[in-house]
Design a protein around this motif. Structure first.
Motif, PDB file in Angstrom:
ATOM      1  N   LEU A 180       0.866  -0.807  -0.136  1.00  0.00           N
ATOM      2  CA  LEU A 180      -0.166  -0.175  -0.409  1.00  0.00           C
ATOM      3  C   LEU A 180       1.173   1.233   0.179  1.00  0.00           C
ATOM      4  O   LEU A 180       0.626   2.552  -0.513  1.00  0.00           O
ATOM      5  CB  LEU A 180      -1.122   0.258   1.298  1.00  0.00           C
ATOM      6  N   SER A 181       1.881   1.158   0.701  1.00  0.00           N
ATOM      7  CA  SER A 181       2.911   2.161   0.663  1.00  0.00           C
ATOM      8  C   SER A 181       4.107   3.049  -0.733  1.00  0.00           C
ATOM      9  O   SER A 181       3.418   4.134  -0.681  1.00  0.00           O
ATOM     10  CB  SER A 181       3.694   2.377   1.580  1.00  0.00           C
ATOM     11  N   TYR A 182       3.881   1.957  -1.169  1.00  0.00           N
ATOM     12  CA  TYR A 182       4.448   2.133  -2.744  1.00  0.00           C
ATOM     13  C   TYR A 182       3.450   2.552  -3.620  1.00  0.00           C
ATOM     14  O   TYR A 182       3.380   3.552  -4.711  1.00  0.00           O
ATOM     15  CB  TYR A 182       5.123   1.179  -2.731  1.00  0.00           C
ATOM     16  N   ASN A 183       2.303   2.940  -3.204  1.00  0.00           N
ATOM     17  CA  ASN A 183       0.806   3.327  -3.968  1.00  0.00           C
ATOM     18  C   ASN A 183       0.057   4.983  -3.365  1.00  0.00           C
ATOM     19  O   ASN A 183      -0.957   5.673  -4.215  1.00  0.00           O
ATOM     20  CB  ASN A 183      -0.243   1.843  -3.967  1.00  0.00           C
ATOM     21  N   ARG A 184       0.847   4.739  -2.206  1.00  0.00           N
ATOM     22  CA  ARG A 184       0.051   5.992  -1.461  1.00  0.00           C
ATOM     23  C   ARG A 184       1.576   7.044  -1.625  1.00  0.00           C
ATOM     24  O   ARG A 184       2.389   6.892  -0.811  1.00  0.00           O
ATOM     25  CB  ARG A 184      -0.061   6.253  -0.502  1.00  0.00           C
ATOM     26  N   LYS A 185       0.646   8.218  -1.525  1.00  0.00           N
ATOM     27  CA  LYS A 185       1.836   9.435  -1.502  1.00  0.00           C
ATOM     28  C   LYS A 185       1.953   9.897  -0.280  1.00  0.00           C
ATOM     29  O   LYS A 185       3.149  10.380   0.005  1.00  0.00           O
ATOM     30  CB  LYS A 185       1.274  10.565  -3.171  1.00  0.00           C
ATOM     31  N   ASP A 186       0.447  10.295   0.847  1.00  0.00           N
ATOM     32  CA  ASP A 186       0.910  10.526   2.289  1.00  0.00           C
ATOM     33  C   ASP A 186       0.967   9.360   2.880  1.00  0.00           C
ATOM     34  O   ASP A 186      -0.380   8.827   3.152  1.00  0.00           O
ATOM     35  CB  ASP A 186      -0.441  11.067   2.493  1.00  0.00           C
ATOM     36  N   LEU A 187       2.511   8.790   3.630  1.00  0.00           N
ATOM     37  CA  LEU A 187       2.663   7.771   3.999  1.00  0.00           C
ATOM     38  C   LEU A 187       2.567   8.120   5.843  1.00  0.00           C
ATOM     39  O   LEU A 187       1.429   6.648   6.458  1.00  0.00           O
ATOM     40  CB  LEU A 187       3.592   7.487   4.314  1.00  0.00           C
ATOM     41  N   THR A 188       1.747   9.908   5.854  1.00  0.00           N
ATOM     42  CA  THR A 188       1.424   9.504   7.154  1.00  0.00           C
ATOM     43  C   THR A 188      -0.022   9.287   7.672  1.00  0.00           C
ATOM     44  O   THR A 188      -0.833   9.310   8.658  1.00  0.00           O
ATOM     45  CB  THR A 188       1.975  11.415   7.810  1.00  0.00           C
ATOM     46  N   SER A 189      -0.997   9.274   6.563  1.00  0.00           N
ATOM     47  CA  SER A 189      -2.423   9.196   5.950  1.00  0.00           C
ATOM     48  C   SER A 189      -2.373   7.297   6.286  1.00  0.00           C
ATOM     49  O   SER A 189      -3.494   7.217   7.163  1.00  0.00           O
ATOM     50  CB  SER A 189      -3.302   9.477   5.155  1.00  0.00           C
ATOM     51  N   LEU A 190      -1.744   7.059   5.547  1.00  0.00           N
ATOM     52  CA  LEU A 190      -1.220   5.337   5.167  1.00  0.00           C
ATOM     53  C   LEU A 190      -1.180   4.688   6.992  1.00  0.00           C
ATOM     54  O   LEU A 190      -1.559   4.160   7.675  1.00  0.00           O
ATOM     55  CB  LEU A 190      -0.584   4.616   4.745  1.00  0.00           C
ATOM     56  N   ALA A 191      -0.365   5.583   7.813  1.00  0.00           N
ATOM     57  CA  ALA A 191       0.122   5.175   9.207  1.00  0.00           C
ATOM     58  C   ALA A 191      -1.021   5.358   9.959  1.00  0.00           C
ATOM     59  O   ALA A 191      -1.556   3.719  10.944  1.00  0.00           O
ATOM     60  CB  ALA A 191       1.611   5.601   9.771  1.00  0.00           C
ATOM     61  N   ALA A 192      -1.441   6.194   9.899  1.00  0.00           N
ATOM     62  CA  ALA A 192      -2.553   6.743  10.784  1.00  0.00           C
ATOM     63  C   ALA A 192      -4.046   5.654  10.514  1.00  0.00           C
ATOM     64  O   ALA A 192      -4.345   5.329  11.882  1.00  0.00           O
ATOM     65  CB  ALA A 192      -3.742   7.860  11.078  1.00  0.00           C
ATOM     66  N   GLU A 193      -4.223   5.093   9.122  1.00  0.00           N
ATOM     67  CA  GLU A 193      -4.941   4.046   9.010  1.00  0.00           C
ATOM     68  C   GLU A 193      -4.709   3.110   9.360  1.00  0.00           C
ATOM     69  O   GLU A 193      -5.716   2.191   9.994  1.00  0.00           O
ATOM     70  CB  GLU A 193      -5.427   4.165   7.558  1.00  0.00           C
ATOM     71  N   MET A 194      -3.343   2.599   9.709  1.00  0.00           N
ATOM     72  CA  MET A 194      -2.964   0.811  10.073  1.00  0.00           C
ATOM     73  C   MET A 194      -2.873   1.609  11.503  1.00  0.00           C
ATOM     74  O   MET A 194      -2.897   0.204  12.221  1.00  0.00           O
ATOM     75  CB  MET A 194      -1.724   1.153   9.617  1.00  0.00           C
ATOM     76  N   ASP A 195      -2.725   1.920  12.131  1.00  0.00           N
ATOM     77  CA  ASP A 195      -2.200   2.159  13.728  1.00  0.00           C
ATOM     78  C   ASP A 195      -0.770   2.770  14.198  1.00  0.00           C
ATOM     79  O   ASP A 195      -0.567   1.739  14.902  1.00  0.00           O
ATOM     80  CB  ASP A 195      -3.540   2.298  14.553  1.00  0.00           C
ATOM     81  N   ILE A 196      -0.142   2.414  13.167  1.00  0.00           N
ATOM     82  CA  ILE A 196       1.882   2.114  13.750  1.00  0.00           C
ATOM     83  C   ILE A 196       1.929   3.796  13.346  1.00  0.00           C
ATOM     84  O   ILE A 196       1.300   4.807  12.298  1.00  0.00           O
ATOM     85  CB  ILE A 196       1.872   2.164  12.408  1.00  0.00           C
ATOM     86  N   GLY A 197       3.546   3.256  13.265  1.00  0.00           N
ATOM     87  CA  GLY A 197       4.464   4.411  13.261  1.00  0.00           C
ATOM     88  C   GLY A 197       5.170   4.747  11.681  1.00  0.00           C
ATOM     89  O   GLY A 197       5.398   3.566  10.928  1.00  0.00           O
ATOM     90  N   VAL A 198       4.879   6.167  11.127  1.00  0.00           N
ATOM     91  CA  VAL A 198       5.337   6.554  10.022  1.00  0.00           C
ATOM     92  C   VAL A 198       7.255   5.220  10.158  1.00  0.00           C
ATOM     93  O   VAL A 198       7.352   5.136   8.951  1.00  0.00           O
ATOM     94  CB  VAL A 198       5.952   7.763   8.968  1.00  0.00           C
ATOM     95  N   ASP A 199       7.621   5.627  10.917  1.00  0.00           N
ATOM     96  CA  ASP A 199       8.664   5.423  10.773  1.00  0.00           C
ATOM     97  C   ASP A 199       8.286   3.690  10.402  1.00  0.00           C
ATOM     98  O   ASP A 199       9.829   3.076  10.196  1.00  0.00           O
ATOM     99  CB  ASP A 199       9.732   5.236  11.916  1.00  0.00           C
TER     100      ASP A 199
END
Length: 86
Positions: A24-43
């Motif tokens: 999913l991260s390779y298909n998204r520009k905003d990794l911060t929102s992906l991290a929030a959706e997954m309840d994990i840190g961007v790191d």
């Protein structure tokens, strides 16, 4: 004074979940929102990406947590919303 009951337990994630997040991260520009959706840190997303590239084919060794019904249903819903299929 630190109370042991106030400490959070370290979460572990199974291989399938990590692979899904990396994909999913390779298909998204905003990794911060992906991290929030997954309840994990961007790191974690960046670390899992590095591990996936460094260990292509054998990424994420270990047991992780076995899926419970809530996570399995949530994963299926996310995959469906992003057009990913099993």
């Amino acid at each position: 004074m630190l109370n042991l009951t106030d400490m959070k337990k370290r979460r572990t994630f199974d291989r399938e979940f990590k692979q899904m997040v990396v994909e999913l991260s390779y298909n998204r520009k905003d990794l911060t929102s992906l991290a929030a959706e997954m309840d994990i840190g961007v790191d974690l997303i960046y670390r899992w990406r590095r591990e996936a590239l460094a260990n292509y084919g054998s990424s994420f060794p270990g047991q992780g947590n076995k899926n419970d019904d809530r996570r399995t249903k949530g994963d299926a819903k996310l995959k469906k919303s992003y057009g990913m299929h099993n």
